[in-house]
Every structure is written in C-alpha cells, then in structure tokens.
Scaffold this motif. Sequence first.
Motif, PDB file in Angstrom:
ATOM      1  N   SER A 248       0.845  -1.333  -0.020  1.00 30.09           N
ATOM      2  CA  SER A 248       0.031  -0.089   0.041  1.00 30.09           C
ATOM      3  C   SER A 248       1.037   1.223  -0.198  1.00 30.09           C
ATOM      4  O   SER A 248       1.957   1.256   0.573  1.00 30.09           O
ATOM      5  N   VAL A 249       0.503   2.197  -0.898  1.00 29.37           N
ATOM      6  CA  VAL A 249       1.229   3.509  -0.831  1.00 29.37           C
ATOM      7  C   VAL A 249       1.025   4.128   0.693  1.00 29.37           C
ATOM      8  O   VAL A 249       1.826   5.214   0.978  1.00 29.37           O
ATOM      9  N   LYS A 250       0.081   3.778   1.249  1.00 25.86           N
ATOM     10  CA  LYS A 250      -0.050   4.406   2.669  1.00 25.86           C
ATOM     11  C   LYS A 250       1.025   3.792   3.581  1.00 25.86           C
ATOM     12  O   LYS A 250       1.131   4.596   4.734  1.00 25.86           O
ATOM     13  N   ASP A 251       1.653   2.561   3.175  1.00 22.99           N
ATOM     14  CA  ASP A 251       2.537   1.799   4.209  1.00 22.99           C
ATOM     15  C   ASP A 251       3.795   2.181   3.638  1.00 22.99           C
ATOM     16  O   ASP A 251       4.930   2.382   4.703  1.00 22.99           O
ATOM     17  N   ARG A 252       4.383   2.245   2.584  1.00 27.18           N
ATOM     18  CA  ARG A 252       5.559   2.646   1.994  1.00 27.18           C
ATOM     19  C   ARG A 252       5.668   2.997   0.292  1.00 27.18           C
ATOM     20  O   ARG A 252       4.740   2.456  -0.402  1.00 27.18           O
ATOM     21  N   LEU A 253       6.420   4.034   0.264  1.00 26.04           N
ATOM     22  CA  LEU A 253       6.660   4.138  -1.313  1.00 26.04           C
ATOM     23  C   LEU A 253       7.932   3.529  -1.981  1.00 26.04           C
ATOM     24  O   LEU A 253       8.842   3.420  -0.992  1.00 26.04           O
TER      25      LEU A 253
ATOM     26  N   GLU B 250      -5.437   7.289  -9.591  1.00 19.07           N
ATOM     27  CA  GLU B 250      -5.019   7.325  -8.104  1.00 19.07           C
ATOM     28  C   GLU B 250      -4.472   5.774  -7.831  1.00 19.07           C
ATOM     29  O   GLU B 250      -4.700   5.017  -8.040  1.00 19.07           O
TER      30      GLU B 250
ATOM     31  N   THR C 249      -2.760   3.192  -5.619  1.00 13.77           N
ATOM     32  CA  THR C 249      -3.228   2.648  -4.289  1.00 13.77           C
ATOM     33  C   THR C 249      -2.159   1.753  -3.785  1.00 13.77           C
ATOM     34  O   THR C 249      -2.005   1.602  -2.511  1.00 13.77           O
ATOM     35  N   HIS C 250      -1.611   1.002  -4.640  1.00 12.77           N
ATOM     36  CA  HIS C 250      -0.585  -0.075  -4.287  1.00 12.77           C
ATOM     37  C   HIS C 250       0.576  -0.335  -5.562  1.00 12.77           C
ATOM     38  O   HIS C 250       0.122   0.119  -6.673  1.00 12.77           O
TER      39      HIS C 250
END
Length: 81
Positions: free
Chosen positions: A12-17, A67, A69-70
């Motif tokens: 997830s882009v919320k966890d790591r890029l 968008e 997301t992952h």
Amino acid sequence: SVVVGVMSEWISVKDRLPENKESVLVSEFDDYGNNGMTKAWFGGVNWYLDDDGLRATDDHCIYLDMEVTHWQPLPLPPQGD
C-alpha cells in the motif's frame, strides 16, 4: 509441470513508497472506480508512466492521472532459453 513465477505482495502507498524513480508495477483507480495496472515510477510527489528511458526530467514524462493505491517491484526478466 509448469512453474509459475511468484509475484511480490502488493504494498500500500500508505505503508511505503518505492525508491525515487524506481520502476514498479502499480494498481490504480480512475474517477469512475475502474482498476488497472501499469508500469510506472514515483517522482517524489507524482506518479509517471514508465516509458523505458524518457525519464531525464519530469517535464518530459506522462503524469498518471489516476489514483495509485498499491505497488510492487517488477519481476526479474527470464534467464536463459
């Protein structure tokens, strides 16, 4: 028997890029909720279509207007014959 290559787990882009300008596979959604996957890279703020070599400057790259997301690392290329 056929051996199927193992793909990495989606991140997830919320966890790591990914690392800056690293080519990866992304999962993306448009404004209508359609899901797609494409090869792209992250430019520190925006995602860009990976056009295999035209990444000299962000000005010459196609911005992904969806968008993301992952993402996941690209698989290794085939070895040998």
